[in-house]
Write a protein that holds these residues in place. Structure first.
Motif, PDB file in Angstrom:
ATOM      1  N   THR A 117       0.820  -1.201   0.000  1.00  0.00           N
ATOM      2  CA  THR A 117       0.000   0.000   0.000  1.00  0.00           C
ATOM      3  C   THR A 117       0.864   1.266   0.000  1.00  0.00           C
ATOM      4  OG1 THR A 117      -1.739   1.197   1.173  1.00  0.00           O
ATOM      5  CG2 THR A 117      -0.133   0.041   2.524  1.00  0.00           C
ATOM      6  N   ASP A 147      -7.714   9.306   0.928  1.00  0.00           N
ATOM      7  CA  ASP A 147      -7.477   8.339  -0.147  1.00  0.00           C
ATOM      8  C   ASP A 147      -7.770   6.901   0.267  1.00  0.00           C
ATOM      9  OD1 ASP A 147      -6.561  10.557  -1.493  1.00  0.00           O
ATOM     10  OD2 ASP A 147      -4.440  10.089  -1.208  1.00  0.00           O
ATOM     11  N   THR A 160      -5.680   1.055   1.116  1.00  0.00           N
ATOM     12  CA  THR A 160      -6.146   0.511  -0.152  1.00  0.00           C
ATOM     13  C   THR A 160      -4.978  -0.109  -0.916  1.00  0.00           C
ATOM     14  OG1 THR A 160      -5.795   2.632  -1.276  1.00  0.00           O
ATOM     15  CG2 THR A 160      -7.997   2.208  -0.382  1.00  0.00           C
ATOM     16  N   PRO A 162      -2.863  -0.462  -4.271  1.00  0.00           N
ATOM     17  CA  PRO A 162      -2.619   0.549  -5.303  1.00  0.00           C
ATOM     18  C   PRO A 162      -2.627   0.050  -6.741  1.00  0.00           C
ATOM     19  CG  PRO A 162      -0.544  -0.124  -4.339  1.00  0.00           C
ATOM     20  CD  PRO A 162      -1.615  -0.872  -3.601  1.00  0.00           C
ATOM     21  N   ASP A 164      -3.357  -1.055 -10.463  1.00  0.00           N
ATOM     22  CA  ASP A 164      -4.364  -0.948 -11.516  1.00  0.00           C
ATOM     23  C   ASP A 164      -4.522  -2.295 -12.220  1.00  0.00           C
ATOM     24  OD1 ASP A 164      -4.926   2.095 -11.664  1.00  0.00           O
ATOM     25  OD2 ASP A 164      -2.742   2.011 -11.751  1.00  0.00           O
ATOM     26  N   LYS A 230     -10.030   5.220 -14.620  1.00  0.00           N
ATOM     27  CA  LYS A 230      -9.371   5.595 -13.368  1.00  0.00           C
ATOM     28  C   LYS A 230      -9.544   7.084 -13.109  1.00  0.00           C
ATOM     29  CE  LYS A 230      -4.605   5.588 -11.464  1.00  0.00           C
ATOM     30  NZ  LYS A 230      -3.247   5.071 -11.706  1.00  0.00           N
ATOM     31  N   ARG A 232      -8.232  10.226 -10.720  1.00  0.00           N
ATOM     32  CA  ARG A 232      -7.072  10.553  -9.884  1.00  0.00           C
ATOM     33  C   ARG A 232      -6.931  12.068  -9.798  1.00  0.00           C
ATOM     34  NH1 ARG A 232      -2.841   7.779 -14.181  1.00  0.00           N
ATOM     35  NH2 ARG A 232      -3.977   8.345 -16.067  1.00  0.00           N
ATOM     36  N   PHE A 239      -1.843   7.650  -8.143  1.00  0.00           N
ATOM     37  CA  PHE A 239      -2.647   6.497  -7.774  1.00  0.00           C
ATOM     38  C   PHE A 239      -4.122   6.870  -7.832  1.00  0.00           C
ATOM     39  CE2 PHE A 239       1.467   5.761  -5.727  1.00  0.00           C
ATOM     40  CZ  PHE A 239       1.769   4.529  -6.287  1.00  0.00           C
ATOM     41  N   ALA A 264      -9.025   0.986  -5.582  1.00  0.00           N
ATOM     42  CA  ALA A 264      -8.819   2.113  -4.674  1.00  0.00           C
ATOM     43  C   ALA A 264      -9.954   2.305  -3.674  1.00  0.00           C
ATOM     44  CB  ALA A 264      -8.599   3.415  -5.454  1.00  0.00           C
ATOM     45  N   LYS A 309     -15.728   9.157  -2.417  1.00  0.00           N
ATOM     46  CA  LYS A 309     -15.351   8.014  -3.241  1.00  0.00           C
ATOM     47  C   LYS A 309     -16.560   7.209  -3.714  1.00  0.00           C
ATOM     48  CE  LYS A 309     -10.600   6.857  -2.083  1.00  0.00           C
ATOM     49  NZ  LYS A 309      -9.705   5.695  -1.985  1.00  0.00           N
TER      50      LYS A 309
END
Length: 334
Positions: A117, A147, A160, A162, A164, A230, A232, A239, A264, A309
């Motif tokens: 993480t 985050d 979380t 990280p 992808d 994604k 960000r 991230f 995430a 989120k």
């Protein structure tokens, strides 16, 4: 600097044997995460087992139409591979969304799955972190956690994951291949990473000494419409605040297959099983997509500063589902 032993392995068997013979050993691939953590003092391995020379750097089609990706395939090569781009576009998009070009040239498939993480409390030795030092507490829970996780977290950890790449692998029904003292085995990518529970220091289901040798993408999801999105704070080298990988097949006016995973939002890629179940057999409408995603995210438990989120992930997922269901929408809208 702490001294450590160094072993360059010539085979998988030599690597796992060297790991077993050195207490406190770590496998070294691209080093894009491990070396950083060593500099910070978070990781202090007694030995590094260098696996960069192992013959695990190819992408190959299997007889049943599946695709095996070696653990040492560099992220840049993985994203550019024609078979990956054509058959599993969500995976290529996910890899390209991560890090920078320079890091993707060094980072490996196996290392990407095993990265730790990026929680600042985990990386700061002066702060409490149950993941780094079990029993010390979770500094992020009452500290800075904008985050951090909104799903599946515990009193012990709200970090979380990280990656992808791991999010796309989960949605695509990939499997992670492992080799260790007890032989070879594979684990579903959706089950490879753990929720924190009361043991947040254990990131994955990997057993002591096991080495990730590759991942397999099944023939069943090859060629299906898929995408990765994604969100960000900046356009690159950041991230995710929330991300989503979607695989969708629409046949005869209804959803015949749905694979959905969020990134995430949790300690691991979050496979959205409730949403997938709700989508099967449903007409591919905005209302159906919103209903399914809302069902999944109803389990969210946001903290003081990260409730944003939930709607962010919802909007990402509904938009990607809508675009996959209506290719004309993707062509019309950037």
């Amino acid at each position: 600097m702490k001294e450590f032993a160094y072993v360059r392995a010539g085979s998988v068997e030599e690597a796992t044997s060297a790991y077993a013979s050195h207490a406190g050993a770590r496998y070294l691939g691209g080093g894009t995460n491990l070396v950083d953590l060593m500099k910070l003092g978070v990781e202090r391995p007694a030995a590094l087992i260098d696996v960069t020379r192992l013959p695990l750097d190819t992408v190959e089609e299997l007889p049943d139409g599946a695709l095996r990706i070696g653990a040492m395939v560099r992220n840049s090569d993985l994203a550019a591979d024609p078979l990956v781009r054509d058959r599993y576009p969500a995976l290529s998009q996910a890899v390209l969304a991560g890090a920078s070009g320079q890091l993707r040239n060094a980072a490996t498939t196996g290392g990407n799955l095993l990265q730790r993480t990026r929680c600042p409390y985990f990386q700061d030795l002066s702060k409490p972190c149950n993941k780094r030092e079990p029993g010390s507490g979770c500094g992020a829970r009452d500290g800075v956690h904008r985050d951090h996780a909104v799903l599946g977290h515990s009193a012990h950890c709200i970090a979380t994951h990280p990656s992808d790449l791991a999010v796309a692998l989960s949605a695509l029904d990939g499997r992670v291949e492992l080799s260790g003292p007890e032989g070879a085995r594979s684990v579903a990518a959706a089950d490879f990473h753990r929720l924190p529970g009361d043991r947040p220091e254990q990131d994955t289901e990997i057993r002591p000494g096991e080495l990730v040798t590759g991942v397999v993408l099944p023939a069943a999801t090859a060629g299906l419409p898929s995408a990765y999105r994604k969100a960000r704070d900046r356009a690159s080298y950041a991230f995710a605040l929330a991300s989503v990988a979607v695989i969708l097949r629409v046949s005869d006016g209804v959803v015949g297959h749905a694979g959905l995973a969020f990134g995430a939002l949790a300690h691991r890629p979050w496979r959205a099983r409730r949403a997938e179940e709700a989508l099967l057999g449903a007409a591919p409408t905005a209302a159906a997509f919103e209903h399914a995603v809302d069902l999944e995210l109803s389990a969210a438990q946001p903290l003081r500063d990260n409730a944003y989120k939930v709607p962010l992930a919802r909007n990402l997922a509904v938009d990607v589902l809508s675009r996959l269901a209506d290719p004309a929408l993707t062509r019309r809208t950037p």
